[in-house]
Write a protein that holds these residues in place. Structure first.
Motif, PDB file in Angstrom:
ATOM      1  N   GLU A   1       2.900   7.665   1.414  1.00  0.00           N
ATOM      2  CA  GLU A   1       2.667   6.462   2.214  1.00  0.00           C
ATOM      3  C   GLU A   1       3.720   5.411   1.915  1.00  0.00           C
TER       4      GLU A   1
ATOM      5  N   HIS B   1      -2.157   1.890   9.403  1.00  0.00           N
ATOM      6  CA  HIS B   1      -2.916   0.655   9.623  1.00  0.00           C
ATOM      7  C   HIS B   1      -1.962  -0.507   9.443  1.00  0.00           C
TER       8      HIS B   1
ATOM      9  N   ASP C   1       0.873  -1.178   0.000  1.00  0.00           N
ATOM     10  CA  ASP C   1       0.000   0.000   0.000  1.00  0.00           C
ATOM     11  C   ASP C   1       0.909   1.227   0.000  1.00  0.00           C
TER      12      ASP C   1
ATOM     13  N   THR D   1       1.579   0.885   7.810  1.00  0.00           N
ATOM     14  CA  THR D   1       1.815   1.962   6.844  1.00  0.00           C
ATOM     15  C   THR D   1       2.012   3.261   7.615  1.00  0.00           C
TER      16      THR D   1
ATOM     17  N   GLU E   1       1.213   7.146   6.571  1.00  0.00           N
ATOM     18  CA  GLU E   1       0.634   7.875   5.456  1.00  0.00           C
ATOM     19  C   GLU E   1       0.015   9.219   5.841  1.00  0.00           C
TER      20      GLU E   1
HETATM   21 MN   LIG Z   1      -2.966   2.834   3.378  1.00  0.00          MN
END
Ligand SMILES: [Mn+2]
Length: 396
Positions: free
Chosen positions: A383, A343, A266, A366, A368
């Motif tokens: 991120e 998260h 991500d 992460t 971000e």
């Molecule tokens: Mn994310």
């Protein structure tokens, strides 16, 4: 290239779940196919807990786990399915999961019914009917179906939700999992770096090109619906409509990830389509600095709450410098930074975890931060995916 997880990974995780939960009997179902229209189904995505415990990507199976034995129950089948979809590859299922006992549907249910005669408490996953209220999505029906099926086998049984135990297990990554997430992140980052925007005219083309680059490097699919937005649209956090024209005066926000051997990345980057204005450059630099400081701040013991407070402090300072606010308060900051900074990441992009637990070694999360200025059509987010180590964080 990293290889798929060997079956001893799944054997170990099943053992850990049994001892952690102190359960006598655990029953966890796979996802099934969901009808899209007539005889068509939506793309199949496996139930992530079932995948975590078995490595099996086929629909409709049931995992039965007890101290004395582990087995799988196959879904019901029929001639139509076997003709059109082929038969399930039992050898492959056994090899992937390390589970040697695999029963046909009717035989498996008789066996499970017999076990329920003496074991009255079943640890399983509860159906989540509140999802519709919070996220406007209908919860998957398979958990509800399994609960109903178990009740039909024995009316007297009680259920205990095993989600918390699974969360505690899943949030600490083993080295093999970290390698897969790292590879997924690498594929995503190089796709964003390699994309040539000058040849593209809109965000749909950016998505297709990113997907092509990621699949070429081993990704199986997107990890989640890509957010590729520009100008005013990039001030909307989850702008998933790929309907924006690229314009040299605007920034392009790309929040994307891929799935690599079942694990997700991500990554968010904000790039300029042409060359950035001074103002755009300042906002980008501000968010990047916040991200760097946050990554430096990470270490075992820090809670998600502390991390969020730290993020607000850092962003608040930047918002004052950018002349957007006079006083940094929760309310003034949240107008320009309305989401969470982190998260857990794993099999799911928003990975199952106990968010009340502070950071521990071998968690992957992460980082971000973002600043979104609607009236200036500037949306910036950076991120990265980071591994928590004993000494701090390592960007994957
Ligand atoms: Mn994310």
């Amino acid at each position: 290239m990293t290889s798929k997880l060997p079956n001893n990974f799944y054997i170990k995780k099943r053992k850990e779940l049994l001892s952690k939960s102190k359960a006598d009997l655990i029953v966890i179902g796979a996802n099934g196919q969901i009808q899209m229209s007539l005889d068509q189904s939506y793309d199949f995505i496996q139930e992530s807990n079932f995948l975590y415990l078995t490595g099996i990507n086929d629909p409709g199976l049931i995992l039965v786990l007890s101290k004395t034995e582990t087995f799988l129950i196959l879904p019901e089948t029929n001639d139509y399915l076997e003709t059109f979809d082929g038969e399930l590859d039992l050898g492959n299922i056994k090899h992937k999961s390390g589970i040697t006992k695999v029963f046909k549907n009717d035989q498996g249910l008789i066996k499970l019914g017999n076990m329920l005669g003496s074991i009255k408490v079943v640890h399983t996953l509860f159906d989540e009917t509140d999802k519709l209220k919070t996220y406007a999505i209908t919860a998957l029906p398979f958990r509800a179906n399994l609960l109903k099926l178990l009740k039909e086998l024995n009316k007297k049984i009680k259920f205990i939700n095993i989600e918390k135990d699974l969360a505690r297990l899943r949030m600490i990554k083993s080295s093999e999992e970290i390698d897969l997430i790292k590879q997924a992140a690498k594929i995503t980052k190089s796709a964003i770096e390699d994309i040539k925007l000058t040849k593209l005219t809109n965000t749909k083309e950016v998505a297709l090109e990113l997907e092509r680059l990621m699949v070429e490097n081993g990704a199986s699919s997107w990890a989640f619906k890509p957010v590729i937005s520009t100008g005013q649209a990039s001030t909307v956090i989850h702008y998933v409509d790929l309907d924006q024209k690229l314009n040299k005066n605007n920034l392009l926000l790309v929040d994307v990830g891929c799935r690599y051997l079942d694990y997700c990345s991500d990554i968010s980057r904000t790039i300029s389509v042409g060359s950035p204005t001074k103002r755009q450059g300042l906002v980008m630099a501000a968010v990047k600095e916040v991200q760097d400081e946050l990554i430096g701040f990470l270490k075992p013991g820090i809670s998600f709450r502390e991390l969020e407070i730290k993020t607000e402090q850092l962003i608040g300072k930047k918002l004052i410098e950018l002349g957007l606010i006079k006083k940094a308060t929760n309310k003034s900051i949240r107008k320009y930074y309305p989401h969470a900074v982190t998260h857990h990441l794993g099999i799911d992009t928003h990975d199952l975890a106990d968010y009340s637990s502070p950071l521990e070694e071998n968690m992957v999360i992460t980082i971000e931060p973002g600043i979104y200025i609607e009236k200036e059509s500037i949306g910036v987010r950076f991120e990265d995916d980071v591994l928590i180590t004993a000494n701090g964080a390592k960007v994957l």
